[in-house]
Every structure is written in C-alpha cells, then in structure tokens.
Design a protein around this motif. Sequence first.
Motif, short mmCIF file in Angstrom:
data_model
loop_
_atom_site.label_atom_id
_atom_site.label_comp_id
_atom_site.label_asym_id
_atom_site.label_seq_id
_atom_site.Cartn_x
_atom_site.Cartn_y
_atom_site.Cartn_z
N ILE A 36 0.71 -1.30 0.06
CA ILE A 36 -0.01 -0.03 -0.08
C ILE A 36 0.84 1.23 -0.04
CG2 ILE A 36 -1.54 1.32 1.48
CD1 ILE A 36 -2.99 -1.48 2.21
N SER A 37 1.90 1.16 0.72
CA SER A 37 2.98 2.28 0.78
C SER A 37 3.56 2.64 -0.39
CB SER A 37 3.93 1.98 1.98
OG SER A 37 4.90 3.22 1.77
N ASP A 38 3.75 1.48 -1.18
CA ASP A 38 4.74 1.82 -2.36
C ASP A 38 3.83 2.17 -3.70
OD1 ASP A 38 6.78 0.95 -1.07
OD2 ASP A 38 6.92 -1.12 -2.02
N LEU A 39 2.56 1.84 -3.33
CA LEU A 39 1.31 2.17 -4.35
C LEU A 39 0.59 3.38 -3.97
CD1 LEU A 39 -0.09 -1.31 -5.25
CD2 LEU A 39 1.42 0.00 -6.67
N ILE A 58 -2.46 5.02 -5.81
CA ILE A 58 -4.02 5.17 -4.87
C ILE A 58 -4.68 6.34 -4.76
CG2 ILE A 58 -5.05 4.75 -2.62
CD1 ILE A 58 -2.87 2.35 -2.07
N GLU A 59 -3.59 7.38 -4.48
CA GLU A 59 -4.14 8.81 -4.24
C GLU A 59 -4.66 9.37 -5.62
OE1 GLU A 59 -0.98 11.15 -2.73
OE2 GLU A 59 -0.91 9.91 -0.99
N HIS A 60 -3.96 9.11 -6.86
CA HIS A 60 -4.17 9.62 -8.10
C HIS A 60 -5.64 9.24 -8.41
CE1 HIS A 60 -3.71 10.84 -12.14
NE2 HIS A 60 -4.01 9.47 -12.75
N ASN A 61 -5.83 7.98 -8.09
CA ASN A 61 -7.33 7.26 -8.31
C ASN A 61 -8.29 7.56 -7.48
OD1 ASN A 61 -6.78 5.62 -11.26
ND2 ASN A 61 -5.21 5.04 -9.97
N SER A 79 -14.71 5.23 -7.81
CA SER A 79 -13.22 5.10 -7.38
C SER A 79 -12.91 3.93 -6.87
CB SER A 79 -13.15 6.17 -6.08
OG SER A 79 -13.14 7.62 -6.59
N PRO A 80 -11.59 3.03 -7.23
CA PRO A 80 -11.27 1.84 -6.82
C PRO A 80 -11.39 1.73 -5.24
CG PRO A 80 -9.39 2.98 -7.73
CD PRO A 80 -10.57 4.00 -7.93
N ILE A 81 -12.06 0.48 -4.93
CA ILE A 81 -12.04 -0.10 -3.63
C ILE A 81 -11.58 -1.38 -3.74
CG2 ILE A 81 -13.19 -0.46 -1.40
CD1 ILE A 81 -15.10 1.83 -2.29
N ILE A 82 -10.43 -1.55 -2.88
CA ILE A 82 -9.84 -3.05 -2.74
C ILE A 82 -10.12 -3.50 -1.29
CG2 ILE A 82 -8.00 -4.36 -2.88
CD1 ILE A 82 -7.92 -1.64 -5.04
N GLN A 83 -10.85 -4.74 -1.10
CA GLN A 83 -11.04 -4.99 0.38
C GLN A 83 -10.49 -6.69 0.65
OE1 GLN A 83 -15.19 -4.38 1.61
NE2 GLN A 83 -15.54 -4.05 -0.78
#
Length: 377
Positions: free
Chosen positions: A236-239, A243-246, A286-290
């Motif tokens: 999550i940190s590396d992406l 994540i913020e852009h999307n 917006s994308p949501i990954i659970q």
Amino acid sequence: MDTQKNRHQAPKILVVDDRKENLFAMQKILQVLHCDVYVVQSGNEALSYTLRHDFALILLDVNMPEMDGFELAELLRSNEETKHIPIIFVTASNKEDQSVFKGYESGAVDYLFKPVNADILLSKVKVFLELNRRNKELEAIQSELERSNESLREFAQVVSHDLKNPLNVITGLSELLIARHSADMTPKGKEYMNQISATADRMNHLITDLLSYAQLNAKSVTFGNVDLNEVVMNVISDLSSTIEHNEGQVIMQDRLPIIQADATQMYQLFQNIIANGLKYRRKEQSPIIQISLLEGNEPDTFVIQIQDNGIGMKKEDIPSIFTPFKRLDNAKAYEGTGLGLATVQKIIERHDGLMEVESILGERSTFRVHLPISQGF
C-alpha cells in the motif's frame, strides 16, 4: 579408453565379512553384474573404504570379531556422508531371531540368510543397483537444473540491464527535449515526443515484469516467517501515489496470519493483485480493494480474499487470465503486460496453494488465495 571410462562409472559394492571363503563366494556370485566389488574383513576397514568410495550397496556380515555388523551399521548411519548407503545384512540367524529386528533398528534395509542363495542375492542386489542408478540420474538432473537456473538468472539480469539503459536514455532525453524545447515544437511534435516517452516507459515495465516472471522459475524459494499484514502495508505504501491519483482505497477488513513463505514472492503476489484492482477501475467510480481472511473449504487451509469493484470479466474468460501475455478484450484499453496474474499463479503454486477467481463483468472481481494452514498461524 571407453572400457576404462565405463569401469570408472560402474557402481560399487562393498562386501564385509571376516571369513575369506565367504568373501570369495560373494565375489564369484557378483562378478556377473556390471559393478566394482570391494571386499574387506573388518568393520574398521569398511569404515575406511566408505569414506574413500561412493558405494551403491553394502553386504554386511552380522557376526564379526572386534566390531560386529550392528555396530558398524550404527556408525555408518551416524555419519552424514555414509548414512544413505543401503545395507543388506548377511546372517546365519533364524528369521525369527531378535537380532533381525536389531538389524533393522541399526539401519538395515534387507536381510540375507546363510547359506546364501545366489539367485536371491543377485535379485536383491540388482534392485539396489537400479535404485542407485536412478538416484545418480536424478542428482545429475538436479545439478544441471541448478546450473541452468543460475545461467537464466545471470542472463535475465544482463538482458534487463542492457535493455533498460537505452530505454532510460530515450525516456530522459524525451522528457528533457519537451521541457527545454517545447516552445519550438508544433503540437504534433509534442504529441510524438510524449508517445516516445510513454512507449519507452511501457517497455521498461515489460522488461521488469518479464524479469520477475523468469526469476520465479530460476530462483529457489526461501521460506521464513512472513507477516502478511506488513507485506500488505508495504505494498500500500509503495502504491500510495497510484492510490491517491485514482482516489482509491485499500481496506484491510481482517488481520492476516504470519505464515511460512517467501517474503519477496508474497509481496509480488499482493502487489500484482492490488495494482490490478486500482488499474482496471470503472471510470465512474473510485477503486476500492477489500482484503479479508476466510476459513478454507478444507480443514487444513485458510483463504485470503482480495475483492475489487472494477471492470470485472466474463466467466468464460477467467481460465485464461493466468496465461502469460493474455489480455482480455475489456482490458485492452488499459496499460499492461499480461504477466501480472501469470506471476501470481506461479507464486501460489510454489507455496502449495491454489487460486480461486469469481467475477461479474462491469461490477467486480474476487481473488481467493488458498494456502495450507501448516504455513499459517
């Protein structure tokens, strides 16, 4: 020359007996086999020979002075270099005698009873010579595989380095040209330069993905304690910029286990699936990954579920998504190399797990990673 070479490659048998007439008889019987027969009259001599020769089999008399067969077998079993040599005890004892059971405890794989029947002896010896031959073949294959894997690793690294360097130059010069000379360019010229930079960047990603995919076959798995919560947090940190852009979210619904796994490959697994969930998003949402933890269908497994709300896929397309370079029709508008899920599949296989996928076109995709419970908790 050929005869000497074949002689050198012949399997070796060690016969241990304190009586010369027994050694002579064994040699006479075994001479019909294509093997080298060594004979010694004591346990100490036998120990010396086993340290200097690679024996396929030892025929060991039980009753000998100074050091009997049981003591010798136990010593051989305690030595790392000799513990795998199969031992057939030769004894005059009755088959029901307690010494037979003691022999098996000492490391015997079989027994021959005196007087030795030549046909039975040859039959048993042939079995162990065949096992030795097959083991040698497997060792040779393993050695060649390790050599090939090392060559593949070196080749992949060299190719990656040699291909990425000019691509980085192309990307850098394109960006520099746009930054410094955009005022002198026509709109079409700027478009061309941007396309050059974007194409070089895509090629760079393809090389990186190819290298990762190739190294999965070439690199051995290094298992250790891996906290999957830390792995996901690192991903999550590396992406984070993506994540913020999307304007996306990655939600950890459950605490994940600490498992015995390869940490690098676990990172690759989550990175590929989460990155796909962010990339293959629906434009209007917006994308949501659970990420959640489920009980496995089998009592000895656990399941990590990763679900997105992206573009999904047709049910009939699911079996093909793990094929390298395969791009589904509804995903061709998105940048990608077609290697992400192929890499994920290989990682799961190397961890003795399996992947289950469910998807609804235009709504979501759900990936469930099944792993043995012996590797978790």
